[in-house]
Design a protein around this motif. Structure first.
Motif, PDB file in Angstrom:
ATOM      1  N   LYS A   1       0.839  -1.198   0.000  1.00  0.00           N
ATOM      2  CA  LYS A   1       0.000   0.000   0.000  1.00  0.00           C
ATOM      3  C   LYS A   1       0.876   1.251   0.000  1.00  0.00           C
ATOM      4  O   LYS A   1       0.606   2.203  -0.734  1.00  0.00           O
ATOM      5  CB  LYS A   1      -0.925  -0.008   1.223  1.00  0.00           C
ATOM      6  N   LYS A   2       1.943   1.230   0.800  1.00  0.00           N
ATOM      7  CA  LYS A   2       2.817   2.403   0.874  1.00  0.00           C
ATOM      8  C   LYS A   2       3.469   2.691  -0.475  1.00  0.00           C
ATOM      9  O   LYS A   2       3.556   3.848  -0.893  1.00  0.00           O
ATOM     10  CB  LYS A   2       3.908   2.181   1.921  1.00  0.00           C
TER      11      LYS A   2
ATOM     12  N   LEU B   1       2.373   1.877  -3.441  1.00  0.00           N
ATOM     13  CA  LEU B   1       1.373   2.367  -4.397  1.00  0.00           C
ATOM     14  C   LEU B   1       0.956   3.804  -4.075  1.00  0.00           C
ATOM     15  O   LEU B   1       0.771   4.619  -4.987  1.00  0.00           O
ATOM     16  CB  LEU B   1       0.156   1.443  -4.414  1.00  0.00           C
ATOM     17  N   ASP B   2       0.845   4.116  -2.773  1.00  0.00           N
ATOM     18  CA  ASP B   2       0.544   5.508  -2.391  1.00  0.00           C
ATOM     19  C   ASP B   2       1.659   6.433  -2.885  1.00  0.00           C
ATOM     20  O   ASP B   2       1.397   7.537  -3.371  1.00  0.00           O
ATOM     21  CB  ASP B   2       0.420   5.638  -0.869  1.00  0.00           C
ATOM     22  N   LEU B   3       2.885   5.933  -2.747  1.00  0.00           N
ATOM     23  CA  LEU B   3       4.031   6.716  -3.191  1.00  0.00           C
ATOM     24  C   LEU B   3       3.955   6.994  -4.700  1.00  0.00           C
ATOM     25  O   LEU B   3       4.179   8.129  -5.144  1.00  0.00           O
ATOM     26  CB  LEU B   3       5.309   5.937  -2.851  1.00  0.00           C
TER      27      LEU B   3
ATOM     28  N   GLU C   1       1.314   7.158  -6.451  1.00  0.00           N
ATOM     29  CA  GLU C   1       0.247   8.148  -6.657  1.00  0.00           C
ATOM     30  C   GLU C   1       0.696   9.558  -6.259  1.00  0.00           C
ATOM     31  O   GLU C   1       0.328  10.535  -6.920  1.00  0.00           O
ATOM     32  CB  GLU C   1      -1.022   7.729  -5.902  1.00  0.00           C
ATOM     33  N   ASP C   2       1.501   9.654  -5.203  1.00  0.00           N
ATOM     34  CA  ASP C   2       2.038  10.973  -4.816  1.00  0.00           C
ATOM     35  C   ASP C   2       2.913  11.536  -5.933  1.00  0.00           C
ATOM     36  O   ASP C   2       2.803  12.712  -6.300  1.00  0.00           O
ATOM     37  CB  ASP C   2       2.896  10.868  -3.541  1.00  0.00           C
TER      38      ASP C   2
ATOM     39  N   GLU D   1      -8.647  -0.956  -7.886  1.00  0.00           N
ATOM     40  CA  GLU D   1      -8.608   0.013  -6.797  1.00  0.00           C
ATOM     41  C   GLU D   1      -7.821   1.264  -7.192  1.00  0.00           C
ATOM     42  O   GLU D   1      -8.164   2.374  -6.787  1.00  0.00           O
ATOM     43  CB  GLU D   1      -7.936  -0.676  -5.614  1.00  0.00           C
ATOM     44  N   ARG D   2      -6.761   1.080  -7.972  1.00  0.00           N
ATOM     45  CA  ARG D   2      -5.830   2.185  -8.216  1.00  0.00           C
ATOM     46  C   ARG D   2      -5.927   2.845  -9.586  1.00  0.00           C
ATOM     47  O   ARG D   2      -5.502   3.981  -9.747  1.00  0.00           O
ATOM     48  CB  ARG D   2      -4.386   1.683  -8.059  1.00  0.00           C
TER      49      ARG D   2
END
Ligand SMILES: Nc1ncnc2c1ncn2[C@@H]1O[C@H](COP(=O)(O)OP(=O)(O)OP(=O)(O)O)[C@@H](O)[C@H]1O
Ligand SMILES: [Mg+2]
Length: 320
Positions: A191-192, A194-196, A198-199, A220-221
């Motif tokens: 998750k981290k 993938l969040d990265l 997206e950031d 989801e993404r």
């Protein structure tokens, strides 16, 4: 409604040459990436996802070759560029995070060596400036500068994946191709990472191609999803079109094979396996596994047709 296209392929074909014959790894692939959006590329193992990602920036293995079609980026056909022109494009315009960063990182080079080499190979800056860029790249992926001195084997899987992303984005490319960037990681680190991504997408207005065998993760993404089967792109569309209204039987079965935490016994795996691409089945390559197979599917190869605005499917059931 859809944004601008950042890159697209036209009838792209790739072959690998092996002793046993010729692997028809990609055929007639018409794929696109919309600017500043995330496109998931899904499908089972061996369906051609990595081949598509690697073909786009022309880093196929030595026995692989683009044999037909075009890849258009900024009005230029990437397939026709010289190796010199490609070197300028790689990293600077299009970055790639290869599947399995352990094999793409050099065990004898520290994180700093990797970053400096990438920077100094592409742009003319002093070593000090390059070092500053390297530190910034590390911090943008949430790693401390202390790790600059580390060697790949001293990093955890999640850290290695972040280093690979830092390397692919240090030159601030327009497009990032991330090949299974989270497959080897536990769900929290996944998750981290993938969040990265997206950031970084927001920060750099990045266009992302996320290759994953996990259609639930793509659902989801992603903003758009391409479904690959046996070297063909069989469905493509916005995430809501592909996930809520899947048109290809293969996409439908992939979605049914997603484990659901409340209903784990309902998971249906898709019977059979993707075919050997040295001798793919005639007609529709999915016909041997398709629950809706018709006689014509054995003879005729389905072409992509548009079934809804921007929603494409290659299936003879959908033929008008
Ligand atoms: N270097 C190679 N030489 C010969 N065949 C190859 C080579 N690399 C890939 N292939 C074949 O090309 C086809 C597509 O492989 P590819 O690696 O693109 O699939 P993939 O969808 O990325 O799979 P995975 O999910 O396992 O990573 C497969 O049939 C594979 O066996
Ligand atoms: Mg792969």
């Amino acid at each position: 409604m859809d944004g601008e296209v950042a890159l697209y392929t036209e009838d792209l074909g790739v072959r690998y040459y092996i002793q046993r014959g010729v692997v028809k790894a990609l055929d007639d692939v018409n794929f696109r990436l919309y600017k500043a959006s995330l496109t998931g590329v899904v499908g089972e193992s061996g369906c051609g996802k990595s081949t598509l990602g690697r073909a786009i920036i022309r880093v196929l293995p030595p026995n692989g070759e683009i044999t037909s079609g075009r890849i258009i980026y900024n009005g230029v056909n990437i397939v026709e560029l010289s190796e010199e022109e490609m070197r300028k494009l790689r990293g600077r315009e299009i970055g790639l995070v290869m599947q399995d960063p352990m094999t793409s990182l050099d065990p004898l080079m520290s994180v700093k060596d990797h970053l400096l080499e990438t920077i100094l190979e592409h742009i003319e800056v002093s070593r000090d400036e390059a070092l500053k860029m390297a530190e910034e790249a590390l911090s943008s992926v949430g790693l401390s500068r202390e790790l600059l001195k580390s060697y790949p084997h001293q990093l955890s899987g999640g850290q290695r994946q972040r280093v690979a992303i830092a390397l692919a984005t240090v030159l601030k490319p327009k497009i990032l191709i991330a090949d299974e960037p989270t497959t080897a990681l536990d769900v929290i680190v996944q998750k981290k990472v993938l969040d990265l991504i997206e950031d970084l997408m927001r920060e750099l207005s990045l266009t992302v191609m996320l290759i994953t065998h996990d259609i639930a993760l793509a659902a989801e993404r992603a903003d758009y999803i391409g479904v690959m089967y046996a070297g063909h792109l069989v469905e493509y569309g916005r995430v809501d079109q592909v996930i809520e209204d899947p048109q290809h039987p293969y996409t439908q079965l992939l979605l049914k094979s997603v484990p659901d935490i409340e209903n784990i016994s309902m998971v249906q795996s898709i019977p059979g396996l993707p075919p050997d691409l040295v001798n793919p089945p005639p007609g529709c390559r999915f016909h041997p596994r398709c629950p809706y197979k018709m006689d014509i599917c054995i003879r005729e190869e389905p072409k992509m047709i548009e079934v809804g605005e921007g929603h494409y499917v290659a299936c003879l059931l959908r033929r008008r």
